[in-house]
Design an enzyme around this catalytic site. Structure first.
Site, mmCIF file in Angstrom:
data_model
loop_
_atom_site.group_PDB
_atom_site.id
_atom_site.type_symbol
_atom_site.label_atom_id
_atom_site.label_comp_id
_atom_site.label_asym_id
_atom_site.label_seq_id
_atom_site.Cartn_x
_atom_site.Cartn_y
_atom_site.Cartn_z
ATOM 1 N N LEU A 39 -14.946 6.150 -5.319
ATOM 2 C CA LEU A 39 -13.572 5.685 -5.115
ATOM 3 C C LEU A 39 -13.260 4.379 -5.851
ATOM 4 O O LEU A 39 -14.069 3.462 -5.874
ATOM 5 C CB LEU A 39 -13.368 5.459 -3.613
ATOM 6 C CG LEU A 39 -12.040 4.853 -3.150
ATOM 7 C CD1 LEU A 39 -10.911 5.856 -3.313
ATOM 8 C CD2 LEU A 39 -12.142 4.421 -1.698
ATOM 9 N N HIS A 53 -11.490 12.865 -0.213
ATOM 10 C CA HIS A 53 -11.678 11.509 0.296
ATOM 11 C C HIS A 53 -11.766 11.419 1.814
ATOM 12 O O HIS A 53 -12.533 10.637 2.355
ATOM 13 C CB HIS A 53 -10.518 10.649 -0.197
ATOM 14 C CG HIS A 53 -10.572 9.219 0.241
ATOM 15 N ND1 HIS A 53 -11.652 8.412 -0.040
ATOM 16 C CD2 HIS A 53 -9.687 8.444 0.924
ATOM 17 C CE1 HIS A 53 -11.430 7.195 0.467
ATOM 18 N NE2 HIS A 53 -10.256 7.187 1.062
ATOM 19 N N ARG A 86 -0.466 9.445 -0.674
ATOM 20 C CA ARG A 86 -1.598 9.928 -1.468
ATOM 21 C C ARG A 86 -1.482 11.405 -1.843
ATOM 22 O O ARG A 86 -1.847 11.789 -2.952
ATOM 23 C CB ARG A 86 -2.895 9.689 -0.697
ATOM 24 C CG ARG A 86 -3.276 8.224 -0.672
ATOM 25 C CD ARG A 86 -4.530 7.989 0.140
ATOM 26 N NE ARG A 86 -4.900 6.575 0.067
ATOM 27 C CZ ARG A 86 -5.881 6.030 0.781
ATOM 28 N NH1 ARG A 86 -6.585 6.773 1.615
ATOM 29 N NH2 ARG A 86 -6.157 4.752 0.654
ATOM 30 N N HIS A 106 -7.906 11.719 -2.735
ATOM 31 C CA HIS A 106 -7.474 10.374 -3.117
ATOM 32 C C HIS A 106 -7.124 10.363 -4.593
ATOM 33 O O HIS A 106 -7.842 10.937 -5.405
ATOM 34 C CB HIS A 106 -8.601 9.380 -2.817
ATOM 35 C CG HIS A 106 -8.174 7.942 -2.869
ATOM 36 N ND1 HIS A 106 -7.849 7.315 -4.047
ATOM 37 C CD2 HIS A 106 -8.011 7.018 -1.892
ATOM 38 C CE1 HIS A 106 -7.500 6.058 -3.779
ATOM 39 N NE2 HIS A 106 -7.588 5.854 -2.480
ATOM 40 N N GLU A 164 -7.021 2.125 -3.642
ATOM 41 C CA GLU A 164 -5.564 2.095 -3.748
ATOM 42 C C GLU A 164 -5.061 0.660 -3.915
ATOM 43 O O GLU A 164 -3.936 0.433 -4.355
ATOM 44 C CB GLU A 164 -4.970 2.721 -2.478
ATOM 45 C CG GLU A 164 -3.479 2.861 -2.466
ATOM 46 C CD GLU A 164 -3.005 3.793 -1.340
ATOM 47 O OE1 GLU A 164 -3.578 4.891 -1.208
ATOM 48 O OE2 GLU A 164 -2.087 3.401 -0.606
ATOM 49 N N PHE A 195 0.845 -1.184 0.000
ATOM 50 C CA PHE A 195 0.000 0.000 0.000
ATOM 51 C C PHE A 195 0.883 1.238 0.000
ATOM 52 O O PHE A 195 2.069 1.169 0.328
ATOM 53 C CB PHE A 195 -0.930 -0.021 1.228
ATOM 54 C CG PHE A 195 -2.387 0.062 0.859
ATOM 55 C CD1 PHE A 195 -2.952 -0.870 0.015
ATOM 56 C CD2 PHE A 195 -3.192 1.085 1.350
ATOM 57 C CE1 PHE A 195 -4.289 -0.800 -0.333
ATOM 58 C CE2 PHE A 195 -4.532 1.163 1.001
ATOM 59 C CZ PHE A 195 -5.089 0.230 0.160
ATOM 60 N N GLN A 232 -7.633 15.135 2.622
ATOM 61 C CA GLN A 232 -6.979 14.232 1.678
ATOM 62 C C GLN A 232 -7.760 14.105 0.376
ATOM 63 O O GLN A 232 -8.951 13.804 0.388
ATOM 64 C CB GLN A 232 -6.846 12.840 2.307
ATOM 65 C CG GLN A 232 -6.182 11.826 1.386
ATOM 66 C CD GLN A 232 -5.720 10.592 2.143
ATOM 67 O OE1 GLN A 232 -6.507 9.718 2.444
ATOM 68 N NE2 GLN A 232 -4.446 10.558 2.473
ATOM 69 N N ARG A 275 -2.884 11.068 5.624
ATOM 70 C CA ARG A 275 -3.089 9.722 6.143
ATOM 71 C C ARG A 275 -2.606 8.684 5.144
ATOM 72 O O ARG A 275 -2.859 8.799 3.946
ATOM 73 C CB ARG A 275 -4.578 9.490 6.432
ATOM 74 C CG ARG A 275 -4.893 8.072 6.833
ATOM 75 C CD ARG A 275 -6.342 7.896 7.205
ATOM 76 N NE ARG A 275 -7.257 8.003 6.085
ATOM 77 C CZ ARG A 275 -7.456 7.055 5.171
ATOM 78 N NH1 ARG A 275 -6.749 5.930 5.192
ATOM 79 N NH2 ARG A 275 -8.329 7.244 4.199
#
Lengths: 320, 559
Positions: free
Chosen positions: B239, B337, B273, B229, B242, B114, B227, B372
Site C-alpha cells: 500500500l 485492501h 475508494r 485500494h 491515501e 481524506f 475494498q 469504507r
C-alpha cells in the site's frame, strides 16, 4: 536473477540439535527483497524453514535478521544489493537474543527491557479536557522516535548487550527517551525526573559505549544512540550529576578543556568519585596490569602544544 | 486449566482496546494472538483516523453523512451514529494516552483531507498513524496488566452444551496444545485479505476468526463488499497511503491527464475508494495505463511536505519500485485492501452466538456498508473494541464457566493436527493452493465482476477445498512450525473465500465495492439489504437483513 541464499539453520526438534548452514539456489525477480527470497524458499522449496514475517513493508517489525553479518529488515533489503560476487546472500538469525529455530529468535529479553522503562505516558499533572497543546515540532521530533517498530535490529547488533545482558539496551532507552522528551510526561514543565533518575542507574543510559552499531542497524532512522546521548544531556540538565557516567562526562570535559588531552589517570578516579574507596581499590588490578605491560599513562599530565586554542574553543562553547 | 472471564482473540487495535476495556470493567481478561501485539496488521494503517471535533466547527452528523454516502447506503445508520458520535472522545483518549499526533500552528491536533469527505477531519501521525496508535495501545495494555498469550495460535473453538466455552490454542514456540476456558470470547482477529493475490494485507491476515466464528454458527454479513485500494504497488500489492492524495497528489494516465475529472469532477482524486479504483481500472482496461498501472504524481507537493508527512511511503516507493516520489511519478494500481463484511454484530459487538463478540475488521457492525471511507477503520477498531470489551465484561459478571473436559478436548485437537502432519507427500503444497485461490479471487471477484466469472471461482474454490483435505505438511517438528500454521490458515481462508464469492454472486446489482458488469446499476428496490451467510448442512446458506436507516434517505451518489 539467480541467487544462492545461505541460511544459518537450527532445529531444536532434531535428535542432536546443531547449527547448520544450508544453501538454497533460487531464481527471483530483479526487484525482489531478501524476504521475497526467503518466502519463496519457504513456500516452494523447503517448508521446514522458519522465520517471522508479516507486513512486507517495514512496519510490523517481524523480519529483523542478520543479512551478510549485519542486522536489518529482510523486507527492506533488496536481494540484488546483498549478493556477493558469486550471487550469495548470507542470512542468520538476529544476534544477542537466543535462537528458537532457524531465523526465529526469542524476544523475551527484548520485551522485558521495554517493560522495565515503564513504557507508558505518566503525566504528573491532571489531563486537560481536550488535547494537550503542544508544538508540531515537538511532536515531529517524538515521531522520529515512535517510528521505532521494535524489530530488535539495534539490540541484535549492540556491542554492550553482547557482553552485558543487564544493559537496558538501545531499543528500551530510545523508548524511554520518547517519554522523557514528551512535553506531556512528568511535571508541569514536561520534566520526567523519576524516569531520568532510574535511567541513570547502572545498566542504564551511561553504559552505552557509543559504538554506533544501533544507528547503523536501525531500519527506521530512529538512531537509538543519539537518543541515549540526549537522555544523558537531559539527566545532567536536571541535576543528576552524581552518577559515574555524569562524573565521567564532566571529568572528560574538564581534562580536555584544561590541558587539551585526556588525563587517563585522573579520569577513572573522578568518574567513580574520589571518596569511593572500594571502587578505587577495584582499579588496582587494572593499574597493575597496565604498569607491567608498559601501558600506564604518564604520571605527569602535560598540556598539548596549542592548548590556548582549545581553551578558547571551550570558553566559546560554554558561553554559547 | 487456563481460564478467563473474557478471552480476546487477536491483539491489534480492536483487541487491545477490548482487553483494556474488559479489564477496566472488572473482568479477568486475557488476550491471545498468533503474533506479538505490535506485529499486528493495525500497524499498516497509514493515513489517519477520522473524528468530527466540534471545537473545529465540525459536526458528527456531517461525518455520519459522509460515511453513509461512502457506504453507498448499505451501512447501518444507527451503528454509524454511534461511531461518529464517539469519535471525538476516542481520539482525545488516544492523544491522552500518548499518541504523537501532528499539530497545527496553535499546537492543537492537525488534520488532513481524506477521500469521500467534505472536510478535513483526518487526524494523523505522519504516514504511520496505525503503527503509532498500535504501539501506544500496547503501552496501555502493559499498564493494564491484562494477561497476554503471545504467539499462540487458536486452532479451534471449544463448543459445549451448544455454546462457545473456550478455545484450543497452539503455543507456537513449543508446539504444545492448550485448552483455555472462557465465559466470553471476543474476535478481534482482523480481515482475510490474503485470500486475494496480490493484496495490501500482511501475511497474517487470513480470516482465522471469521472462519472459526462462521463454522461455530455465527452469521457473516456483506462478505461481497471487498475494498480495492486505489494506490497499491504492482506485484507485491503493498500500500501507498491515501494520505498522498489527501495532501494533494494527482492521478495521471499515460498521457499525463488527470483522468478523475471524467469520473468525479468535484472530489477528483479524493472521491471514495470504490469510485477511484473503478476509474483507474477503467482507464487501465482502455489502454490508458502504463504496464497495467496508472501514475501517482506527488512531484508538486515539495520535498519538505513529503519528508514531513509522507516520509514512510516515499521510502516504500524507493525500496519497492525504485521511484522517488519527490521527483518521479510512481506506478500504482487498484489492489485488494479491506473487507467491509465480517461477523455480524450489534453496536455492542454481540454476535448471534451467546457470549461471542467481534470487533474490528473481522466484525461487521455495520459501519462501512458497501465501501469504507479511508481513516474510518482505525476509528471502528477503537470505538467498537472498547464497546465490546465493556459489554463482555458486564455479560460475564455472575456467569459461571461451562464444564470442559480439558484432557479430552486437547487430545481430540492434537489428534486432528497430527492427522495433518501424518499426511503423505502427494507433491501438492499449501502455497500452490493459496496462490490458485488468490489468483481466482483477484481475477473474478475484484473491481469488476460478472456471473460467469464468479461462478468459475466458486467452482475453482470447490476443487481447491478438495485438494486442501490432503495437502501435506512438510515440517513435522514441534517448535515454531510455521508450515503447520500456514496449512491451518489456508483452511480458514478457503472458508472465507467461499462466503465472499457466493455473496457476490447473490447480489445482482452494483453498489459500493460490488460492481457487476451484468447488473451495472444500483437497485434500491430489490437490493437495499444485507446479504447474510451462515454455515449450512452442505455449505453456505444465504439470507437477508434490512439496512437500518435513521434519517439519511438513500440518494444518487456523485463525487
Amino acid at each position: 536473477m539467480d541467487v544462492t541464499v545461505k541460511v544459518k539453520r537450527y532445529d531444536p526438534d532434531a535428535a542432536r540439535p546443531q547449527v547448520e548452514w544450508q544453501e538454497y539456489p533460487i531464481s527471483i525477480d530483479e526487484n525482489a527483497t531478501v524476504l521475497d527470497a526467503l518466502i519463496m524458499i519457504r513456500e516452494e522449496v523447503d517448508g521446514t524453514l522458519s522465520l517471522r514475517c508479516s507486513c512486507r513493508s517495514a512496519i510490523c517489525g517481524s523480519c529483523a535478521m542478520r543479512i551478510n553479518g549485519h542486522a536489518g529488515l529482510a523486507c527492506k533489503t533488496k536481494a540484488s544489493d546483498s549478493m556477493d560476487a558469486n550471487g550469495t546472500i548470507v542470512v542468520e538469525p538476529a544476534g544477542v537474543m537466543p535462537t528458537v529455530k532457524d531465523l526465529v529468535v526469542n524476544f523475551d529479553l527484548f520485551w522485558k527491557k521495554i517493560e522495565e522503562v515503564e513504557p507508558y505516558l505518566k503525566p504528573e499533572v491532571p489531563e486537560p479536557e481536550a488535547e494537550y497543546i503542544a508544538s508540531n515540532e515537538s511532536m515531529l521530533h517524538l515521531s522520529g522516535v515512535t517510528a521505532c517498530i521494535m524489530c530488535g535490529a539495534c539490540v541484535s547488533d549492540c556491542t554492550v548487550l553482547e557482553v552485558d545482558p543487564t544493559f537496558l539496551g538501545p531499543a528500551a532507552l530510545a523508548k524511554a527517551y520518547r517519554f522523557t522528551a514528551d512535553p506531556r510526561d512528568g511535571d508541569a514543565n514536561g520534566v520526567s525526573r523519576d524516569r531520568l533518575a532510574k535511567l541513570g542507574m547502572p545498566s542504564g543510559m551511561w553504559d552505552c559505549t557509543r559504538c554506533n552499531e544501533c544507528v547503523q542497524a536501525c531500519p527506521k532512522g530512529v538512531a537509538p544512540m543519539d537518543r541515549i546521548m540526549a537522555l544523558r544531556e537531559q539527566a545532567m540538565e536536571v541535576g543528576f550529576g552524581n552518577t559515574n557516567g555524569a562524573r565521567h562526562a564532566e571529568a572528560f570535559t574538564e581534562s580536555v578543556g584544561h590541558s587539551g588531552r585526556l588525563d587517563e589517570l585522573r579520569l577513572p578516579v573522578q568518574s567513580v568519585g574520589i571518596t569511593n574507596i572500594p571502587a578505587l581499590l577495584g582499579f588496582m588490578p587494572v593499574g597493575w596490569r597496565a604498569l607491567t605491560h608498559g601501558k600506564l599513562p604518564p604520571l605527569v599530565h602535560k598540556n598539548v602544544e596549542d592548548v590556548d586554542t582549545i581553551r578558547r574553543l571551550f570558553r566559546k562553547l560554554n558561553n554559547s | 486449566m487456563l481460564e478467563h472471564d473474557v478471552l480476546i482473540i487477536g491483539a491489534g487495535l480492536a483487541g487491545m482496546r477490548a482487553a483494556i476495556a474488559a479489564r477496566a470493567g472488572g473482568a479477568n481478561a486475557a488476550i491471545i494472538s498468533k503474533v506479538h501485539p505490535v506485529r499486528s496488521h493495525s500497524s499498516a494503517a497509514q493515513g489517519g483516523i477520522n473524528a468530527a471535533l466540534t471545537d473545529r466547527g465540525d459536526e458528527w452528523e456531517d461525518h455520519a453523512y459522509d460515511t453513509i454516502k461512502g457506504s453507498d447506503y448499505l451501512g447501518d445508520q444507527d451503528a454509524i451514529e454511534v461511531m461518529c458520535r464517539s469519535a471525538g472522545q476516542s481520539l482525545i483518549d488516544m492523544e491522552h494516552m500518548g499518541v504523537t499526533f501532528n499539530r497545527d500552528e496553535e499546537g492543537k491536533l492537525g488534520t488532513r483531507a481524506f477521500g469521500g469527505q467534505r472536510r478535513a477531519r483526518t487526524f494523523f501521525v505522519g504516514d504511520f498513524t496505525g503503527q503509532a496508535l498500535l504501539h501506544v495501545m500496547f503501552e496501555q495494555l502493559i499498564k493494564s496488566g491484562v494477561q497476554r498469550y503471545e504467539e499462540w495460535f487458536v486452532t479451534s473453538l471449544i463448543i459445549e452444551e451448544g455454546q462457545v466455552a473456550g478455545v484450543t490454542a497452539l503455543e507456537i514456540r513449543t508446539g504444545k496444545l492448550h485448552a483455555i476456558r472462557a465465559k466470553s470470547v471476543i474476535f478481534c482477529s482482523g480481515g482475510c485479505g490474503r485470500l486475494f493475490e496480490p493484496s495490501t494485507n500482511a501475511l497474517i491476515v487470513t480470516g482465522d476468526g471469521m472462519a472459526l466464528a462462521y463454522n461455530a454458527g455465527a452469521k457473516l454479513m456483506d462478505m461481497e463488499m471487498v475494498q480495492y485500494h486505489p494506490t497499491t504497488i504492482s506485484g507485491s500489492g503493498v500500500l501507498l497511503s491515501e494520505a498522498a492524495r489527501g495532501e494533494g497528489a494527482y492521478l495521471r494516465d499515460k498521457n499525463g491527464e488527470r483522468f478523475m475529472e471524467k469520473y468525479a469532477p468535484n472530489m477528483m482524486e479524493l472521491a471514495s475508494r470504490d469510485v477511484v479504483s473503478r476509474s483507474e481500472q477503467t482507464e487501465i482496461n482502455a489502454g490508458n495505463g502504463v504496464n497495467g498501472c496508472v501514475l501517482l504524481d506527488c512531484t508538486h507537493l515539495g520535498e519538505k511536505l513529503i519528508m514531513e508527512k509522507l516520509g514512510q511511503i516515499r521510502e516504500l516507493g524507493l525500496d519497492l519500485t525504485g521511484k522517488d516520489m519527490i521527483k518521479e511519478l510512481v506506478p500504482i494500481r487498484p489492489g485488494m485492501h479491506y473487507i467491509m463484511g465480517g461477523i455480524k454484530t450489534d453496536i455492542d459487538g454481540q454476535t448471534n452466538l451467546p457470549g461471542v463478540y467481534a470487533a474490528g475488521e473481522c466484525a461487521n457492525v455495520s459501519v462501512h456498508g458497501g465501501n469504507r471511507l479511508g481513516a474510518n477503520s482505525l476509528l471502528d477498531t477503537i470505538v467498537f473494541g472498547e464497546r465490546s470489551g465493556t459489554h463482555a465484561a458486564a455479560f460475564t459478571r455472575g456467569q459461571s464457566y461451562i464444564n470442559v473436559n480439558e484432557g479430552e478436548v486437547v487430545a481430540r485437537e492434537e489428534q486432528r493436527l497430527q492427522g495433518m502432519l501424518d499426511r503423505p507427500d502427494n507433491g501438492d503444497r499449501w502455497g500452490k493452493i493459496r496462490l490458485a485461490m488468490g489468483d481466482s479471487m483477484n481475477r473474478n471477484v475484484a473491481v469488476f465482476r460478472n456471473k460467469e466469472g464468479i461462478e468459475e471461482t466458486i467452482q475453482e474454490l470447490q476443487e481447491l477445498k478438495t485438494r486442501y483435505t490432503s495437502v501435506p505438511v512438510h515440517n513435522k517438528g514441534k517448535v515454531f512450525n510455521t508450515d503447520l500454521i500456514f496449512a491451518l490458515e489456508l483452511g480458514f481462508m478457503l472458508d472465507c473465500a467461499e462466503t465472499i464469492a457466493v455473496s457476490a454472486l447473490e447480489r445482482k446489482e452494483s453498489r459500493g465495492a460490488q460492481f457487476r458488469i451484468d447488473y451495472p446499476k444500483r437497485d434500491d428496490e430489490n437490493w437495499l439489504k444485507h446479504i447474510v451467510v451462515s454455515q449450512g448442512e452442505v455449505g453456505p446458506e444465504l439470507s437477508n437483513l434490512p439496512v437500518t436507516i435513521t434519517k439519511w434517505t438513500p440518494e444518487e451518489r456523485k463525487y
